[in-house]
Every structure is written in C-alpha cells, then in structure tokens.
Design an enzyme around this catalytic site. Structure first.
Site, PDB file in Angstrom:
ATOM      1  N   CYS A   2       0.830  -1.202   0.000  1.00  0.00           N
ATOM      2  CA  CYS A   2       0.000   0.000   0.000  1.00  0.00           C
ATOM      3  C   CYS A   2       0.867   1.256   0.000  1.00  0.00           C
ATOM      4  O   CYS A   2       1.929   1.300   0.595  1.00  0.00           O
ATOM      5  CB  CYS A   2      -0.910   0.020   1.229  1.00  0.00           C
ATOM      6  SG  CYS A   2      -1.874  -1.483   1.430  1.00  0.00           S
ATOM      7  N   ARG A  27       3.486   0.852  -6.459  1.00  0.00           N
ATOM      8  CA  ARG A  27       3.467  -0.179  -5.421  1.00  0.00           C
ATOM      9  C   ARG A  27       2.349  -1.192  -5.631  1.00  0.00           C
ATOM     10  O   ARG A  27       2.324  -2.238  -5.007  1.00  0.00           O
ATOM     11  CB  ARG A  27       3.327   0.479  -4.042  1.00  0.00           C
ATOM     12  CG  ARG A  27       4.487   1.390  -3.696  1.00  0.00           C
ATOM     13  CD  ARG A  27       4.281   2.071  -2.364  1.00  0.00           C
ATOM     14  NE  ARG A  27       4.491   1.173  -1.256  1.00  0.00           N
ATOM     15  CZ  ARG A  27       5.656   0.929  -0.677  1.00  0.00           C
ATOM     16  NH1 ARG A  27       6.749   1.527  -1.120  1.00  0.00           N
ATOM     17  NH2 ARG A  27       5.760   0.110   0.349  1.00  0.00           N
ATOM     18  N   TRP A  75      -4.035  -2.166  -1.308  1.00  0.00           N
ATOM     19  CA  TRP A  75      -3.965  -3.474  -1.958  1.00  0.00           C
ATOM     20  C   TRP A  75      -4.725  -4.423  -1.041  1.00  0.00           C
ATOM     21  O   TRP A  75      -4.314  -4.671   0.088  1.00  0.00           O
ATOM     22  CB  TRP A  75      -2.514  -3.907  -2.126  1.00  0.00           C
ATOM     23  CG  TRP A  75      -2.315  -5.107  -2.994  1.00  0.00           C
ATOM     24  CD1 TRP A  75      -2.300  -5.157  -4.350  1.00  0.00           C
ATOM     25  CD2 TRP A  75      -2.065  -6.453  -2.552  1.00  0.00           C
ATOM     26  NE1 TRP A  75      -2.058  -6.439  -4.779  1.00  0.00           N
ATOM     27  CE2 TRP A  75      -1.917  -7.250  -3.707  1.00  0.00           C
ATOM     28  CE3 TRP A  75      -1.966  -7.054  -1.294  1.00  0.00           C
ATOM     29  CZ2 TRP A  75      -1.665  -8.615  -3.637  1.00  0.00           C
ATOM     30  CZ3 TRP A  75      -1.724  -8.410  -1.222  1.00  0.00           C
ATOM     31  CH2 TRP A  75      -1.565  -9.181  -2.391  1.00  0.00           C
ATOM     32  N   ASN A 101      -1.151   0.040   6.321  1.00  0.00           N
ATOM     33  CA  ASN A 101      -0.483  -0.923   5.461  1.00  0.00           C
ATOM     34  C   ASN A 101      -0.114  -2.118   6.329  1.00  0.00           C
ATOM     35  O   ASN A 101       0.406  -1.954   7.424  1.00  0.00           O
ATOM     36  CB  ASN A 101       0.776  -0.311   4.843  1.00  0.00           C
ATOM     37  CG  ASN A 101       1.492  -1.272   3.910  1.00  0.00           C
ATOM     38  OD1 ASN A 101       0.940  -2.285   3.497  1.00  0.00           O
ATOM     39  ND2 ASN A 101       2.728  -0.951   3.567  1.00  0.00           N
ATOM     40  N   GLY A 102      -0.398  -3.332   5.859  1.00  0.00           N
ATOM     41  CA  GLY A 102      -0.064  -4.533   6.612  1.00  0.00           C
ATOM     42  C   GLY A 102      -1.303  -5.314   7.002  1.00  0.00           C
ATOM     43  O   GLY A 102      -2.375  -5.145   6.419  1.00  0.00           O
ATOM     44  N   GLU A 484      14.323 -15.987 -14.976  1.00  0.00           N
ATOM     45  CA  GLU A 484      13.967 -14.570 -14.927  1.00  0.00           C
ATOM     46  C   GLU A 484      13.212 -14.152 -16.188  1.00  0.00           C
ATOM     47  O   GLU A 484      12.243 -13.383 -16.121  1.00  0.00           O
ATOM     48  CB  GLU A 484      15.230 -13.717 -14.748  1.00  0.00           C
ATOM     49  CG  GLU A 484      15.014 -12.227 -14.782  1.00  0.00           C
ATOM     50  CD  GLU A 484      14.140 -11.703 -13.656  1.00  0.00           C
ATOM     51  OE1 GLU A 484      13.746 -10.521 -13.731  1.00  0.00           O
ATOM     52  OE2 GLU A 484      13.843 -12.449 -12.702  1.00  0.00           O
ATOM     53  N   LYS A 488       9.408 -12.614 -16.118  1.00  0.00           N
ATOM     54  CA  LYS A 488       9.032 -11.325 -16.710  1.00  0.00           C
ATOM     55  C   LYS A 488       7.836 -11.481 -17.644  1.00  0.00           C
ATOM     56  O   LYS A 488       6.933 -10.639 -17.673  1.00  0.00           O
ATOM     57  CB  LYS A 488      10.211 -10.721 -17.474  1.00  0.00           C
ATOM     58  CG  LYS A 488      11.260 -10.115 -16.588  1.00  0.00           C
ATOM     59  CD  LYS A 488      10.746  -8.848 -15.909  1.00  0.00           C
ATOM     60  CE  LYS A 488      11.563  -8.509 -14.681  1.00  0.00           C
ATOM     61  NZ  LYS A 488      11.308  -9.380 -13.521  1.00  0.00           N
ATOM     62  N   GLU A 491       4.716 -12.034 -15.485  1.00  0.00           N
ATOM     63  CA  GLU A 491       4.321 -10.811 -14.788  1.00  0.00           C
ATOM     64  C   GLU A 491       3.648  -9.809 -15.715  1.00  0.00           C
ATOM     65  O   GLU A 491       2.643  -9.183 -15.349  1.00  0.00           O
ATOM     66  CB  GLU A 491       5.562 -10.135 -14.184  1.00  0.00           C
ATOM     67  CG  GLU A 491       6.152 -10.845 -12.979  1.00  0.00           C
ATOM     68  CD  GLU A 491       7.398 -10.144 -12.485  1.00  0.00           C
ATOM     69  OE1 GLU A 491       7.555 -10.035 -11.261  1.00  0.00           O
ATOM     70  OE2 GLU A 491       8.222  -9.701 -13.312  1.00  0.00           O
ATOM     71  N   HIS A 507      13.987 -34.930 -19.255  1.00  0.00           N
ATOM     72  CA  HIS A 507      13.412 -35.567 -18.072  1.00  0.00           C
ATOM     73  C   HIS A 507      11.968 -35.132 -17.836  1.00  0.00           C
ATOM     74  O   HIS A 507      11.477 -35.227 -16.708  1.00  0.00           O
ATOM     75  CB  HIS A 507      14.266 -35.262 -16.838  1.00  0.00           C
ATOM     76  CG  HIS A 507      15.659 -35.803 -16.934  1.00  0.00           C
ATOM     77  ND1 HIS A 507      15.944 -37.143 -16.892  1.00  0.00           N
ATOM     78  CD2 HIS A 507      16.851 -35.170 -17.114  1.00  0.00           C
ATOM     79  CE1 HIS A 507      17.255 -37.318 -17.016  1.00  0.00           C
ATOM     80  NE2 HIS A 507      17.829 -36.133 -17.152  1.00  0.00           N
ATOM     81  N   LYS A 610       4.849  -3.661  -5.991  1.00  0.00           N
ATOM     82  CA  LYS A 610       6.303  -3.485  -6.054  1.00  0.00           C
ATOM     83  C   LYS A 610       6.975  -3.972  -4.784  1.00  0.00           C
ATOM     84  O   LYS A 610       8.018  -4.621  -4.828  1.00  0.00           O
ATOM     85  CB  LYS A 610       6.617  -2.001  -6.268  1.00  0.00           C
ATOM     86  CG  LYS A 610       8.100  -1.705  -6.448  1.00  0.00           C
ATOM     87  CD  LYS A 610       8.602  -2.295  -7.745  1.00  0.00           C
ATOM     88  CE  LYS A 610      10.067  -1.978  -7.978  1.00  0.00           C
ATOM     89  NZ  LYS A 610      10.570  -2.680  -9.163  1.00  0.00           N
TER      90      LYS A 610
END
Length: 615
Positions: A2, A27, A75, A101-102, A484, A488, A491, A507, A610
C-alpha cells in the site's frame, strides 16, 4: 504494498497527498482515498480502482482547504476492493481517520469485542478496528499520540498506521511495526510516506522510523518514541536522487526508462568500490575481515527476481571463495529448520528492503546467530537496518513493478561480495581480482551495446503476441536467466511461460514442445566451459526437431548456433559468470514489448505490488 502519505504544513495538504499517491502508484493498489482536517472536522473521499477515480470524485465534490491530511492506495487483504473498504477508515463519530499498510492478525477478536460494546462497523477491513480503538482512547482523555501508543500495544501483526483527529488540526500521528514508513523533513512542513518518492519533490532530508516506534509530526516538529512512550534517537539521511529521476522522461513506460538506465545503474553500483590498486574496498561492509574469515557457509535468501540474482551469485561465490553457497526462497527458509550458525553468512537481497518474507528470514537467521549482509536499493529500509552489513546498489528509483535495473545491480552487488570474500579469505590472488574487476567495469558499455540492438527483439515480440506459451532454457548461469525471462513474461504479458535447466529437458519438459512453440535458449559462452556450450547446442537441435521456433541468445562470434536458430539475438562477449548481466536485457525488452502488444499495463501488472510487505 500500500502507498501511504501524510502531510502537515503550509501547502495545500490535498495537493501534496494526491501527488504523493501518484508517485506511489507503482506499489500496486486497487483503491485510493484521502482525508483532511479542516475547520474542526474531518473531510474524506475514497474510491475503488485507480487514482483517477478518486481525482474525479474530488473534482465533483471538492474538499475544503487544509494544511493537514493523509492519503492511501490500498492493496486488498481483508475485504474486497470496494469504495467502503477503501481507506481512510473513520470512527463512528467521524472524528478519527486511519490509513493502514499490513495485516492486523488479531483484528477478529478485537472486532468482536468492539461490536459487543455497541460499535457498528462500516467495512470488512481489519483497519477499521484501529479507528474505533483510537476514538475510544481519545474519548477517555488521551491525546492522539498517547492513544496510538495504547492501541499499538494491543495489536498483533505487521502494520504501518497513520491517523489524524478533527481536534488536532496540525498534526499527524503514525506507528510502524514491520512495515515501511519514512519521515520527510521540510521547512515549516513535514511528511510521512511509505517511500521517499512520495515527498522527494519537496525535500530530500529524511528520518528513519525504527520498528516498534511512534512518530508525531507538526509543521515545525517531529517527535519519535517507542510504543511505551520512551524517546528514541533520530537517524537522519539524505536522499541522493531528485524528483525527475522518478518521472518517465519521455518514455511510454517507466519500465522502458528503467531498462534504458541499466548501464548507468550498473556503473553506479560499482562506483567507489574499487581502489586505485584495483582491489575492492567496500565501505558499507561492517563485518570485519576476521569475521568473514570465520564464515564456512553462505546462504542467500530472496524472493522473485532477487532470488534469481541469488542463483547467479551461487555460481560466482562458490567459484571464487570455495565456500558452499545455498540459495533459498525467503518464504520457505525459516519453515524448514535450516542449518545456520555463527559461521554462516546470510545474504538477504531485496530491492525495497521491506520484503516481508525476506525480513522474516533475516530475523530467523540472526536468532540462530548467523551474520547477515543485505543487498538493497533503498536507503533507510528495514532489511539493511537490521543487518550486520549492507551493500546499497544505488540503482535509483525503480517505479515499474517488474524489476529490471534492480536485477542487474543485485547481480553486480553479489559479484562484489563474492570477490571481496575471495580477497579477504585469500582464495583469489590480487591479479585475479583485478582482472575480474576490469571485466565488471566493462559491463556498463556492454549493456549499452545490447540496448542499441533491440529493435529486432521488439519486432519479434510483436509477432509472437498471440502465442499461448513460451519456454526458456539455460545452463549454468544461463538457467537463472531463463527463470527470470519466464517470470518477466508471466508478470507482464499474463501468459504461460516456464524456465528450465536445459539438461532437464529430456526428463519431462520436452513433452510440452509442439509445432511452432517459441523456445528461448540462453547459450553460454563457447570460450568458457565448452562442454556446456556443446550440450546446449544439442538441446536446441532437440526442440527444433520437434517443431519449436527457436530464439537463441548467444554471444558475438558464436557461429555454432547459427544453423539451429530461427531467431538469433547477439550479446557482447563476456566471461561466463558475468554473462547474465548482458543476456538478461533482451528478455526484459521482449517481455515489455509483448505486454504492450497484448494491450496490458506494463508498469502496473494486475495483482502485483512493487514492495510485498506481508507474508
């Protein structure tokens, strides 16, 4: 996650708060709201969705002029992202406003207690509990700061809380426990925010807020105490970038700007770390040489992109120091009873320095006696503050949710730590270290060369925008690069993407290969371990024989891959261990362009934030 902003001073508070929220949009959030103190009353507005929805509401129904206010981008955790669940939350009398926030872990018990006393709730959130508790404390005769101290002693969980009261027109009170908050110090004005970017346009002078502390700001004063009311020492720092560094500067997206900034970011990470003799001098390494010589194991803890940087670090640290190096997902670390002790060096990697999973892993490691070194991009954040040593990457603000320059600079910082350990422990000779340092110093120019040749990659991404799945293969340090690259794409483009160690192809994953499937292959340098190069060329042939569309990233002069590459992306020659710094860049560009071609928000992907400040 947040975004939080608080202000009191001579400016129009609403303008400062909304501007701050805009700078914190990176964020990740799903609603936004503000509250101001004016004429002995509170006025507030909040809306689900993006900040523009709130701004439209404020245009239709303007709030009165005020010099004190707070704002929040939420959020969702408790309660869906709706207008009524958006912050701020007010008590029943409308005299107290709170943003948060939290997560308050014991909110259910507290809510039941309040409801049984007759309090009526207007939302589904855990935050509203705090508004009612604060109101009760103030009604009993406490001022807002004392009320906040009393309430915080009753709360379990991780939180940052900001509150204003209609009877205190020139002050904002905040509390911090395991969640980010920083103070901005101005002339005749003071600020509170979850990130310095919220107030950097007004001041670069800041104060840290420690864990378990309360801060009260007025236009002319800042008062810091712990939850019991004891005064605590102020720790001031200067922010060494300005507001323009967080603007798009003509780019369509922050992510594009941050990709373009990577040569400078890499150079900044190296700046001041290399002495005239070519050896390393890490002024932020607060662990003594004797302590580092006692280390018999290194453990890297990180999440997401930072975890991939740690995977690259493992190869370098083990090669240069001959110490065993484990890489752990921070979210899993403390739950598996890991073996760490005083001889263990734990490296905690986090861009924001507030990643809750990494912070909890760090604290567990310290409880076991381990020494902790943080790699971080944010001055004054919790993780570096709670570590024994810190290496700041100095990458500048990274606004886009999907990390780019933070990843490259984290790898550089890991290389510096590995080389420094080798230097202190005597496992690398001085001339060997100087040689690697020269190679590191060449990397900014090499990243710049890659960026100059990316138009074919953008065109390829546009052509593949309708693909349903992309696979990524790599060996050695190319394996974390493949991971990575897949991350990306997930995301940003919201498509199925997986990274595999190329040797694992036969495999199981080879069953996924079908006609026309794009497969990106990160090819190691043929000048290093040639056996690895030969084997990955065989892997390319295997998938191509099954109809895959091969996209091959290989260094200049590697002609062995040419017959098997449907699309060839060249990167400059690099020593094997350093190659991820250049081979990652095309994958960043590819994912960014793919997302844009598919019509998605590149800077703020859905469901992501973020800074992940809850476990």
């Amino acid at each position: 996650m947040c975004g939080i902003v608080g202000y009191t001073g001579h400016r129009e508070a609403l303008d400062v708060v909304v501007e701050g929220l805009r700078r914190l949009e990176y964020r990740g959030y799903d609603s936004a709201g503000v509250a101001i103190v004016a004429d002995g009353a509170l006025a507030s507005a909040k809306r689900a969705g993006k900040l523009v929805n709130l701004e439209k509401a404020l245009e239709e129904r303007p709030l009165p002029s005020s010099g004190t206010g707070l704002g929040h981008t939420r959020w969702a955790t408790h309660g869906s992202p709706t207008d009524r669940n958006a912050h701020p939350h007010l008590d029943e009398s409308g005299r107290v406003a709170v943003i948060h926030n939290g997560i308050i872990e014991n909110f259910a018990r507290l809510r039941t207690e309040l409801e049984e006393s007759g309090v009526r709730f207007a939302s589904e959130t855990d935050t509203e509990v705090v508004a009612h508790l604060l109101a009760a404390e103030v009604a009993a005769g406490s001022d807002l700061a004392d009320a906040m101290r009393a309430v915080c002693r009753r709360l379990d969980g991780a939180f940052t809380l900001l509150a204003v009261h209609a009877d205190a027109p020139d002050r904002v009170v905040a509390a911090r426990r395991n969640s980010p908050l920083v103070i901005g110090v101005g002339e005749g004005e003071n600020f509170l925010a979850s990130d310095v970017s919220a107030f950097i346009a007004h001041t670069r002078e800041a104060l840290e807020i420690g864990d378990g502390q309360i801060v009260e700001i007025t236009p002319d004063d800042v008062t810091l105490t712990d939850f019991d009311g004891n005064a605590v020492e102020e720790k001031r720092f200067h922010v060494d970038w300005d507001a323009s560094a967080a603007e798009k500067d003509g780019y369509d997206y922050f992510m594009l700007k941050e990709i373009a900034e990577q040569p400078k970011a890499v150079a900044n990470t190296l700046l001041g770390r290399i002495g005239k003799d070519g050896l390393l001098s890490l002024d932020e390494m607060r662990l003594s040489d004797d302590e580092l010589r006692e280390v018999d194991k290194v453990v890297v803890v990180a999440c997401g992109t930072a975890y991939h940087a740690g995977m690259v670090a493992k190869y370098a640290i083990e090669h240069w120091t001959r110490l065993p190096c484990e890489v752990e997902l921070a979210s899993e670390f403390r739950y598996r009873d890991p073996v760490v002790d005083r001889q263990t060096l734990v490296i905690a990697i986090s861009q924001s320095g507030e990643t809750m999973d990494t912070l909890m892993a760090l604290r567990y490691a310290r409880e076991q006696g381990a020494r902790v070194l943080a790699i971080c991009n944010t001055n004054g954040a919790t993780i570096p503050r709670e570590s024994d040593a810190v290496l700041y990457t100095h990458a500048g603000p990274e606004v886009a949710v999907a990390s780019t320059k933070a990843f490259l600079t984290q790898m550089i910082a890991c290389f510096l730590v590995g080389l420094y350990l080798g230097q202190v422990r005597g496992t690398k000779w001085g001339d060997e270290i100087r040689s690697v340092v020269r190679d590191l110093s060449d990397l900014p120019a090499k990243v710049d060369l890659v960026l100059e040749t990316m138009e074919p990659v953008r065109e390829l991404a546009r052509n593949l925008a309708s693909a349903t799945s992309v696979l990524f293969l790599g060996r050695h340090v190319g394996y974390p690069v493949a991971l990575e690259g897949a991350l990306k794409l997930k995301e940003l483009a919201y498509m199925h993407a997986e990274g595999f160690a190329a040797g694992e192809l036969k495999h199981g994953p080879i069953a996924l290969v079908e006609e026309g499937m794009p497969i990106v292959v990160v090819v190691p340098s043929p000048r290093g371990r040639s056996v690895l190069h030969d084997k990955i060329v065989s892997n390319i042939q295997e998938v191509r024989a099954r109809g895959a569309r091969t996209i091959v990233i290989a260094e200049e002069g590697d002609d062995d891959v040419v017959p098997y590459a449907d699309h060839l992306i060249r990167v400059p020659e690099c020593p094997v261990l350093l190659q991820p710094v250049v081979s990652t860049v095309p994958l960043q560009v590819f994912a960014c362009e793919m997302a844009s071609a598919r019509g998605f928000d590149v800077d703020q992907p859905r469901n992501l934030a973020k800074s992940v400040t809850v476990e």
